[in-house]
Design an enzyme around this catalytic site. Structure first.
Site, short mmCIF file in Angstrom:
data_model
loop_
_atom_site.label_atom_id
_atom_site.label_comp_id
_atom_site.label_asym_id
_atom_site.label_seq_id
_atom_site.Cartn_x
_atom_site.Cartn_y
_atom_site.Cartn_z
N CYS A 42 45.13 58.41 50.26
CA CYS A 42 44.42 58.86 51.46
C CYS A 42 43.26 59.78 51.07
CB CYS A 42 45.40 59.60 52.38
SG CYS A 42 44.65 60.09 53.95
N ASP A 44 42.55 62.45 52.47
CA ASP A 44 42.93 63.84 52.78
C ASP A 44 42.68 64.76 51.58
OD1 ASP A 44 44.68 66.21 53.13
OD2 ASP A 44 45.36 65.15 54.91
N ARG A 46 43.92 67.41 50.69
CA ARG A 46 45.09 68.09 50.09
C ARG A 46 45.85 67.20 49.11
NH1 ARG A 46 47.82 69.18 55.73
NH2 ARG A 46 47.12 67.02 55.87
N HIS A 98 51.04 60.06 52.42
CA HIS A 98 51.53 61.45 52.43
C HIS A 98 52.01 61.82 53.82
CE1 HIS A 98 47.98 63.37 54.46
NE2 HIS A 98 47.43 62.23 54.09
N CYS A 101 50.03 63.03 57.57
CA CYS A 101 48.77 62.29 57.47
C CYS A 101 48.10 62.20 58.85
CB CYS A 101 49.03 60.89 56.90
SG CYS A 101 47.52 59.91 56.73
ZN LIG Z 1 46.17 61.06 55.23
#
Ligand SMILES: [Zn+2]
Length: 212
Positions: A42, A44, A46, A98, A101
């Site tokens: 992803c 993302d 993090r 994750h 998400c």
């Molecule tokens: Zn995500």
């Protein structure tokens, strides 16, 4: 916030650190890439790719998008998969979702999200495919976590549906396909232990592209 200027200072420090332990580091890096892993994760911020696996430059080919989707009409992800299998000869393909998400969460809410509508539609389709299981989970957070896992599983299946994967697997016996979920609260990687060979066997009558 780290300032924009600081990024270049960080870069110089990183170069010093790399060449400090290995003077030849960048000469070797410039030669070629020969990664054993393809990582699809992803976007993302993090969930980093190399860092959570303890890998460095040259060790993993990376593709990231919102909700780690492998969509068969997305030329971007399909090019990455084809190149990784047919040219880089990767031995393992990892789809890593994750918990927490945002993309998956957004797909759980029936609402107009503009340009994200077509992108998240495939996650809504996964919900529909697994509706009985998901609707039976009364705790909303647990249902959300389960959709994260099922999304990873379905993206692994999407990789298994490609000709590149099927033909290379038949010829060389690899790459292996793995589904992971990164747990943001603990930092741990959860292996969903997806049995890609049995899935391939199961769906072969529909998706077989090997002419055999
Ligand atoms: Zn995500």
């Amino acid at each position: 916030m780290t300032t924009y200027e600081q990024l270049f200072k960080n870069n110089l420090q990183w170069i010093e650190q790399k060449t400090g332990s290995d003077k030849d580091f960048f000469n070797q890096l410039a030669k070629d890439q020969n990664p054993d892993y393809l990582y699809i994760g992803c976007s993302d911020s993090r969930v980093t790719a190399e860092e959570i696996m303890g890998l460095g430059p040259g060790e993993v080919f990376v593709h990231r998008n919102v909700a780690n989707l492998v969509n068969s009409v997305d030329l971007n992800v399909m090019s990455v998969i084809n190149y990784a299998i047919r040219h880089l000869d990767v031995k393992h393909i990892i789809v890593c979702g994750h918990y927490n998400c945002g993309g998956i969460k957004a797909a759980m809410i029936p609402k107009d999200l503009g340009i994200l509508n077509p992108w998240l539609r495939s996650v809504r389709d996964i919900y529909r495919l697994h509706r009985i299981e998901l609707d039976s989970i009364t705790d909303e957070h647990k249902r959300y976590d389960r959709l994260v896992e099922l999304n990873v599983q379905e993206q692994c299946i999407n990789i298994i549906k490609t000709a590149a994967l099927q033909l290379t697997l038949q010829e060389k016996g690899y790459p292996e396909v793995h589904g992971w979920v990164f747990d943001i609260k603990t930092g741990r990687i959860v292996d969903l232990n997806i049995n890609y060979e049995s899935i391939l066997k199961d769906i072969k009558s529909i998706y077989n592209l090997t002419n055999q």
